[in-house]
Design a protein around this motif. Structure first.
Motif, PDB file in Angstrom:
ATOM      1  N   GLY A   1       1.981  20.621  -8.570  1.00 62.38           N
ATOM      2  CA  GLY A   1       2.080  19.025  -8.298  1.00 62.38           C
ATOM      3  C   GLY A   1       0.801  18.702  -7.468  1.00 62.38           C
ATOM      4  O   GLY A   1      -0.075  19.499  -7.039  1.00 62.38           O
ATOM      5  N   HIS A   2       0.823  17.412  -6.867  1.00 60.04           N
ATOM      6  CA  HIS A   2      -0.075  16.897  -6.052  1.00 60.04           C
ATOM      7  C   HIS A   2       0.641  16.312  -4.768  1.00 60.04           C
ATOM      8  O   HIS A   2       1.287  15.461  -5.088  1.00 60.04           O
ATOM      9  N   VAL A   3      -0.045  16.163  -3.860  1.00 61.85           N
ATOM     10  CA  VAL A   3       0.180  15.225  -2.605  1.00 61.85           C
ATOM     11  C   VAL A   3      -1.116  14.542  -2.488  1.00 61.85           C
ATOM     12  O   VAL A   3      -2.169  14.828  -2.359  1.00 61.85           O
ATOM     13  N   ARG A   4      -0.660  13.093  -2.418  1.00 57.46           N
ATOM     14  CA  ARG A   4      -1.671  12.175  -2.245  1.00 57.46           C
ATOM     15  C   ARG A   4      -1.488  11.169  -0.815  1.00 57.46           C
ATOM     16  O   ARG A   4      -0.354  10.751  -0.765  1.00 57.46           O
ATOM     17  N   ILE A   5      -2.507  11.185  -0.146  1.00 55.78           N
ATOM     18  CA  ILE A   5      -2.341  10.414   1.304  1.00 55.78           C
ATOM     19  C   ILE A   5      -3.358   9.119   1.113  1.00 55.78           C
ATOM     20  O   ILE A   5      -4.702   9.329   1.034  1.00 55.78           O
TER      21      ILE A   5
ATOM     22  N   THR B   1       0.775  -1.233  -0.179  1.00 60.09           N
ATOM     23  CA  THR B   1      -0.081   0.001   0.023  1.00 60.09           C
ATOM     24  C   THR B   1       0.859   1.154  -0.151  1.00 60.09           C
ATOM     25  O   THR B   1       1.872   1.390   0.681  1.00 60.09           O
ATOM     26  N   ILE B   2       0.660   2.254  -0.819  1.00 66.53           N
ATOM     27  CA  ILE B   2       1.303   3.537  -0.940  1.00 66.53           C
ATOM     28  C   ILE B   2       0.655   4.459  -0.027  1.00 66.53           C
ATOM     29  O   ILE B   2      -0.569   4.894   0.005  1.00 66.53           O
ATOM     30  N   ALA B   3       1.173   4.725   0.949  1.00 68.75           N
ATOM     31  CA  ALA B   3       0.812   5.901   1.893  1.00 68.75           C
ATOM     32  C   ALA B   3       0.701   7.187   1.695  1.00 68.75           C
ATOM     33  O   ALA B   3      -0.057   7.909   1.895  1.00 68.75           O
ATOM     34  N   LEU B   4       1.799   7.554   1.075  1.00 73.51           N
ATOM     35  CA  LEU B   4       2.290   8.848   0.735  1.00 73.51           C
ATOM     36  C   LEU B   4       2.692   8.879  -0.925  1.00 73.51           C
ATOM     37  O   LEU B   4       3.708   8.244  -1.151  1.00 73.51           O
ATOM     38  N   GLN B   5       2.390   9.720  -1.552  1.00 73.49           N
ATOM     39  CA  GLN B   5       2.834   9.815  -3.105  1.00 73.49           C
ATOM     40  C   GLN B   5       2.883  11.488  -3.404  1.00 73.49           C
ATOM     41  O   GLN B   5       1.994  12.198  -3.132  1.00 73.49           O
ATOM     42  N   LEU B   6       3.953  11.859  -3.687  1.00 70.31           N
ATOM     43  CA  LEU B   6       4.276  13.190  -4.106  1.00 70.31           C
ATOM     44  C   LEU B   6       4.444  13.127  -5.437  1.00 70.31           C
ATOM     45  O   LEU B   6       5.251  12.369  -6.142  1.00 70.31           O
ATOM     46  N   GLU B   7       3.625  13.930  -6.497  1.00 72.02           N
ATOM     47  CA  GLU B   7       3.829  14.123  -7.625  1.00 72.02           C
ATOM     48  C   GLU B   7       4.159  15.277  -8.325  1.00 72.02           C
ATOM     49  O   GLU B   7       3.424  16.401  -8.243  1.00 72.02           O
ATOM     50  N   ARG B   8       5.517  15.645  -8.767  1.00 75.33           N
ATOM     51  CA  ARG B   8       6.159  16.620  -9.271  1.00 75.33           C
ATOM     52  C   ARG B   8       5.463  17.834  -8.455  1.00 75.33           C
ATOM     53  O   ARG B   8       5.239  18.969  -9.019  1.00 75.33           O
ATOM     54  N   ILE B   9       5.984  17.696  -7.059  1.00 77.18           N
ATOM     55  CA  ILE B   9       5.840  19.028  -6.331  1.00 77.18           C
ATOM     56  C   ILE B   9       6.792  20.041  -6.359  1.00 77.18           C
ATOM     57  O   ILE B   9       7.923  19.960  -6.629  1.00 77.18           O
ATOM     58  N   GLY B  10       6.257  21.269  -6.805  1.00 78.41           N
ATOM     59  CA  GLY B  10       7.058  22.516  -6.960  1.00 78.41           C
ATOM     60  C   GLY B  10       6.419  23.595  -5.848  1.00 78.41           C
ATOM     61  O   GLY B  10       5.239  23.717  -5.532  1.00 78.41           O
ATOM     62  N   MET B  11       7.431  24.418  -5.421  1.00 78.62           N
ATOM     63  CA  MET B  11       7.082  25.372  -4.207  1.00 78.62           C
ATOM     64  C   MET B  11       7.885  26.655  -4.659  1.00 78.62           C
ATOM     65  O   MET B  11       9.066  26.625  -4.470  1.00 78.62           O
TER      66      MET B  11
ATOM     67  N   VAL C   1      -5.852   9.772  -1.679  1.00 78.95           N
ATOM     68  CA  VAL C   1      -6.661  10.875  -1.833  1.00 78.95           C
ATOM     69  C   VAL C   1      -5.993  12.005  -2.046  1.00 78.95           C
ATOM     70  O   VAL C   1      -4.734  12.279  -1.353  1.00 78.95           O
ATOM     71  N   ASP C   2      -6.322  12.714  -2.972  1.00 82.83           N
ATOM     72  CA  ASP C   2      -5.490  14.094  -3.146  1.00 82.83           C
ATOM     73  C   ASP C   2      -5.863  15.051  -1.917  1.00 82.83           C
ATOM     74  O   ASP C   2      -7.094  15.659  -1.945  1.00 82.83           O
ATOM     75  N   THR C   3      -4.778  15.190  -1.279  1.00 81.72           N
ATOM     76  CA  THR C   3      -4.970  16.321  -0.145  1.00 81.72           C
ATOM     77  C   THR C   3      -4.247  17.578  -0.384  1.00 81.72           C
ATOM     78  O   THR C   3      -3.889  18.299   0.542  1.00 81.72           O
ATOM     79  N   THR C   4      -3.720  17.915  -1.609  1.00 80.21           N
ATOM     80  CA  THR C   4      -3.280  19.138  -1.957  1.00 80.21           C
ATOM     81  C   THR C   4      -3.960  20.316  -1.405  1.00 80.21           C
ATOM     82  O   THR C   4      -5.036  20.300  -1.684  1.00 80.21           O
ATOM     83  N   GLY C   5      -3.265  21.162  -0.539  1.00 80.11           N
ATOM     84  CA  GLY C   5      -3.890  22.217  -0.161  1.00 80.11           C
ATOM     85  C   GLY C   5      -4.869  22.072   0.899  1.00 80.11           C
ATOM     86  O   GLY C   5      -5.440  22.997   1.527  1.00 80.11           O
ATOM     87  N   TRP C   6      -4.922  21.052   1.533  1.00 70.69           N
ATOM     88  CA  TRP C   6      -5.865  20.769   2.476  1.00 70.69           C
ATOM     89  C   TRP C   6      -5.191  21.395   3.738  1.00 70.69           C
ATOM     90  O   TRP C   6      -3.838  21.621   3.995  1.00 70.69           O
ATOM     91  N   PRO C   7      -5.943  22.186   4.816  1.00 77.82           N
ATOM     92  CA  PRO C   7      -5.290  22.975   5.852  1.00 77.82           C
ATOM     93  C   PRO C   7      -4.864  21.726   6.804  1.00 77.82           C
ATOM     94  O   PRO C   7      -5.124  20.497   6.830  1.00 77.82           O
TER      95      PRO C   7
END
Length: 245
Positions: free
Chosen positions: A59-63, A2-12, A66-72
């Motif tokens: 990019g996107h953060v997935r937990i 199971t993939i717990a954390l996936q970062l997809e091309r994150i830029g900041m 689930v796409d959690t990008t931008g969640w507080p």
């Protein structure tokens, strides 16, 4: 697996400065992964993008898919993503138990006080806190403050745990205890990301290491191999690589 954390091309980006540039990686459930790199590499920024303190500019953060990008942060915390900070963040004028109880209580939708108190005491025991839980936090030393910070996030029963330089400032005996504590709180269904400059903590805890340099992913793989990668030695380790022999 199971993939717990996936970062997809994150830029900041902060104005014209790119703190993170196209960072992608996956972390499986139950892994303990070290995140290292020189000062300014983007490690804490990356944790902040995962934990919701910052929203990545691309990019996107997935937990767990689930796409959690931008969640507080509070929403992520309720969904099992917790973090610590480089400098302990005690609640002023509280006892140790009260400080941990804040997190334990807020993590429970029913706000059940007896259950939260039990969770707080269990968490303090799990991190090896040996003083009276009714001790005021302003009477604690550096190690104790770090243990209380760790107990707070553990009390919320996180699935993804982000630790930012918790070993910093610890002497040898304290460091050994701390690494042992972190091993004990790692479980088969708890994923841990450890940001550290203390190489002994990384090699003693993490089977896998990810290296950032100038906001880019430089290396990712088994700890021993990565720490001896010539690119990593040049960018970060320098003479510290000899300590691994």
């Amino acid at each position: 697996m199971t993939i717990a954390l996936q970062l997809e091309r994150i830029g900041m980006a902060f104005g014209g400065f790119r703190a993170l540039d196209d960072v992608s990686l996956s972390v499986s459930e139950g892994e303990i992964v070290g995140l290292v790199g020189p000062n300014g590499a983007g490690k804490t920024v990356l944790l902040s993008c995962i934990a919701g303190s910052l929203r990545p500019t691309s990019g996107h953060v997935r937990i767990y898919g689930v796409d959690t990008t931008g969640w507080p942060p509070e929403r992520l915390a309720r969904n099992g993503v917790m973090r610590t900070f480089q400098i302990p963040q005690p609640f002023a004028n509280m006892t140790v138990l009260e400080s941990v109880l804040v997190a334990a209580l807020n993590a429970r939708p029913d706000r059940n006080m007896p259950t939260a108190v039990d969770a707080a005491l269990v968490a303090l025991d799990a991190v090896g806190f040996e003083k009276d839980p009714d001790t005021s936090v302003d009477q604690l030393n550096t190690l104790d403050l770090k243990l209380v910070d760790l107990a707070r996030v553990i009390s919320a029963n996180p699935r993804v745990l982000l630790l930012d330089e918790l070993a910093a400032g610890l002497v040898t005996g304290q460091l050994e205890k701390f690494v042992s504590v972190l091993r004990n709180i790692a479980t088969s269904d708890r994923t841990v990301i450890v940001v550290e400059h203390v190489i002994e903590a990384i090699t003693g805890l993490c089977a896998r290491v990810v290296v950032l340099d100038h906001g880019r992913l430089l290396a990712d793989g088994p700890t021993g191999e990565v720490m001896r990668d010539p690119r990593v030695v040049e960018a970060y380790l320098g003479t510290q690589v000899n300590e691994l022999d």
